[in-house]
Design an enzyme around this catalytic site. Structure first.
Site, PDB file in Angstrom:
ATOM      1  N   ARG A   1      -4.717  11.293  10.933  1.00 13.85           N
ATOM      2  CA  ARG A   1      -5.480  11.398  12.183  1.00 13.85           C
ATOM      3  C   ARG A   1      -4.914  12.494  13.081  1.00 13.85           C
ATOM      4  NH1 ARG A   1      -7.304   5.203  13.865  1.00 13.85           N
ATOM      5  NH2 ARG A   1      -7.231   4.396  11.748  1.00 13.85           N
TER       6      ARG A   1
ATOM      7  N   SER B   1       0.644   4.037   1.651  1.00 16.26           N
ATOM      8  CA  SER B   1       0.629   4.903   2.840  1.00 16.26           C
ATOM      9  C   SER B   1       2.033   4.966   3.454  1.00 16.26           C
ATOM     10  CB  SER B   1      -0.359   4.368   3.875  1.00 16.26           C
ATOM     11  OG  SER B   1       0.155   3.189   4.474  1.00 16.26           O
TER      12      SER B   1
ATOM     13  N   ARG C   1     -10.997   7.745  10.729  1.00 13.47           N
ATOM     14  CA  ARG C   1     -10.218   6.847   9.870  1.00 13.47           C
ATOM     15  C   ARG C   1      -9.069   7.628   9.256  1.00 13.47           C
ATOM     16  NH1 ARG C   1     -12.529   3.461   6.459  1.00 13.47           N
ATOM     17  NH2 ARG C   1     -10.378   3.032   5.848  1.00 13.47           N
ATOM     18  N   GLY C   2      -8.288   6.939   8.442  1.00 14.75           N
ATOM     19  CA  GLY C   2      -7.138   7.579   7.805  1.00 14.75           C
ATOM     20  C   GLY C   2      -5.855   7.119   8.461  1.00 14.75           C
TER      21      GLY C   2
ATOM     22  N   LYS D   1      -2.705  -7.820  11.888  1.00 14.49           N
ATOM     23  CA  LYS D   1      -4.007  -7.395  12.428  1.00 14.49           C
ATOM     24  C   LYS D   1      -4.987  -6.994  11.317  1.00 14.49           C
ATOM     25  CE  LYS D   1      -2.883  -2.549  13.399  1.00 14.49           C
ATOM     26  NZ  LYS D   1      -3.658  -2.032  12.265  1.00 14.49           N
ATOM     27  N   ASP D   2      -4.468  -6.699  10.109  1.00 11.60           N
ATOM     28  CA  ASP D   2      -5.343  -6.318   8.992  1.00 11.60           C
ATOM     29  C   ASP D   2      -5.752  -7.489   8.114  1.00 11.60           C
ATOM     30  OD1 ASP D   2      -5.288  -3.639   9.702  1.00 11.60           O
ATOM     31  OD2 ASP D   2      -3.528  -3.205   8.466  1.00 11.60           O
TER      32      ASP D   2
ATOM     33  N   ARG E   1     -12.809  -2.328  18.899  1.00 10.85           N
ATOM     34  CA  ARG E   1     -12.105  -2.891  20.060  1.00 10.85           C
ATOM     35  C   ARG E   1     -11.770  -1.790  21.074  1.00 10.85           C
ATOM     36  NH1 ARG E   1      -6.744  -2.590  21.302  1.00 10.85           N
ATOM     37  NH2 ARG E   1      -6.406  -1.517  19.326  1.00 10.85           N
ATOM     38  N   ARG E   2     -11.238  -0.673  20.586  1.00  6.26           N
ATOM     39  CA  ARG E   2     -10.903   0.422  21.503  1.00  6.26           C
ATOM     40  C   ARG E   2     -12.167   1.056  22.086  1.00  6.26           C
ATOM     41  NH1 ARG E   2      -6.682   2.610  17.154  1.00  6.26           N
ATOM     42  NH2 ARG E   2      -4.759   1.622  17.880  1.00  6.26           N
TER      43      ARG E   2
ATOM     44  N   CYS F   1     -15.771  -7.806  11.330  1.00  4.66           N
ATOM     45  CA  CYS F   1     -15.026  -6.573  11.609  1.00  4.66           C
ATOM     46  C   CYS F   1     -15.782  -5.613  12.530  1.00  4.66           C
ATOM     47  CB  CYS F   1     -14.614  -5.880  10.316  1.00  4.66           C
ATOM     48  SG  CYS F   1     -15.957  -5.123   9.442  1.00  4.66           S
TER      49      CYS F   1
ATOM     50  N   ARG G   1       0.868  -1.174   0.000  1.00  2.87           N
ATOM     51  CA  ARG G   1       0.000   0.000   0.000  1.00  2.87           C
ATOM     52  C   ARG G   1       0.905   1.224   0.000  1.00  2.87           C
ATOM     53  NH1 ARG G   1      -3.317  -0.974   5.308  1.00  2.87           N
ATOM     54  NH2 ARG G   1      -4.156   1.088   4.868  1.00  2.87           N
TER      55      ARG G   1
END
Length: 311
Positions: free
Chosen positions: A157, A14, A151-152, A83-84, A133-134, A244, A12
């Site tokens: 963020r 990012s 998101r982002g 985790k993704d 989860r958080r 999810c 990706r």
């Protein structure tokens, strides 16, 4: 068999993903100085979509285009945050995990411009996170705080935080270190305060199953303890069949003596119900440990809890 001269790594685009690829390139160069690497960047559905992930195949939104590049032969290696990667379905046919890199910090970090810790935040403080989860754990432990969806990538963020869209953020410690921003961390939360996501801090290397040259070249980057921990966690998630939108958390830990433990929790989104299980495996196979912890939570009613959450 001769080692490949060039390994093309799909990623990706990012900053976080590219930082992860650089770690792999650095470790690979140290292990095999003769192998060159190049990056094949892709933009995924998850990167383009800023709404609720459950509307675009959940976490698979971040892996589909990467898988396609691998399977088409446009790339030889993919680097993923474990985790993704969805655990409720198998890896795409024809691909396999070649290695799990040594695990980074699994904990979450609080970022608060005023330097307050989580326990010091006043009622009504808005915490930016889109993680179910958080949100569930904050609702359980700090019900006086609010969460706002955000998101982002991490940099984006932090821009939103400074623009006033939230008063504080929760981000992964490992991610902030990967983009060289540990300076923004106000407090590192203990795993007791904020149980991590399955696969936290683990980078996985994925190859085509028939590409034995690349598999042999990169398998030496793997860490045996991380491999055992990840096997236990992913089997746990697979047996639980979470989606999810289901707040599930947990982490395995390999001790120096070889003992493996797995602690896991399932929450209702409002944090009012928390199911807990914690088991030690001794020398048990990691997958058996993951199954056992999942069964312990299913006995407590995890199936009804997960199925009762819209997704």
């Amino acid at each position: 068999m001769s080692a490949p001269e060039l390994i093309r790594i799909v990623s990706r685009s990012s900053p976080m993903a590219l930082a992860q690829v650089e770690r792999v390139r650095t470790e690979l160069a140290a292990l095999h100085p003769g192998i060159a690497t190049e990056v094949v960047p892709v933009t995924t559905t998850g990167d383009r979509w800023m709404g609720d992930l459950s509307q675009v195949e959940g976490k698979g939104a971040f892996t589909k285009e990467v898988d396609a590049a691998l399977l088409s032969g446009a790339a030889d290696l993919a680097v993923h945050c474990v985790k993704d990667i969805p655990a409720d379905r198998p890896l795409p046919a024809g691909t396999t995990f070649a290695a799990f890199l040594k695990r980074d910090d699994v904990r979450d970090a609080l970022i608060h411009p005023g330097g307050l810790t989580l326990d010091e935040l006043p009622a009504g403080t808005r915490i930016g996170t889109s993680s179910v989860r958080r949100r569930a754990q904050l609702a359980a432990s700090h019900p006086h705080l609010e969460t706002v969806p955000m998101r982002g990538n991490a940099n984006r963020r932090m821009e939103k935080l400074h623009a006033g869209e939230a008063d504080a953020l929760l981000l992964a410690v490992s991610g902030l270190h990967r983009i060289d921003r540990p300076d923004v961390i106000t407090e590192v939360l203990s795993v007791e305060t904020m149980c991590p996501p399955i696969g936290a801090g683990v980078l996985a290397l994925q190859c085509r199953e028939d590409d034995t040259a690349t598999i042999d070249a990169v398998s030496g980057l793997g860490d045996p303890d991380t491999h055992r921990e990840t096997q236990a966690e992913r089997m746990f998630l697979h047996v639980l069949q979470g989606h999810c939108n289901s707040p599930i958390a947990g982490y395995a830990r390999a001790e120096r003596g070889g003992d493996l433990s797995l602690r896991a929790c399932v929450f209702t989104p409002d944090g009012k119900t928390v199911l807990n299980a914690h088991e030690w495996a001794g020398r048990l196979d990691p997958a058996t440990l993951g199954t056992s912890v999942a069964v312990a939570l299913l006995r407590q009613g995890a199936r009804e809890l997960i199925d009762g959450i819209p997704h």
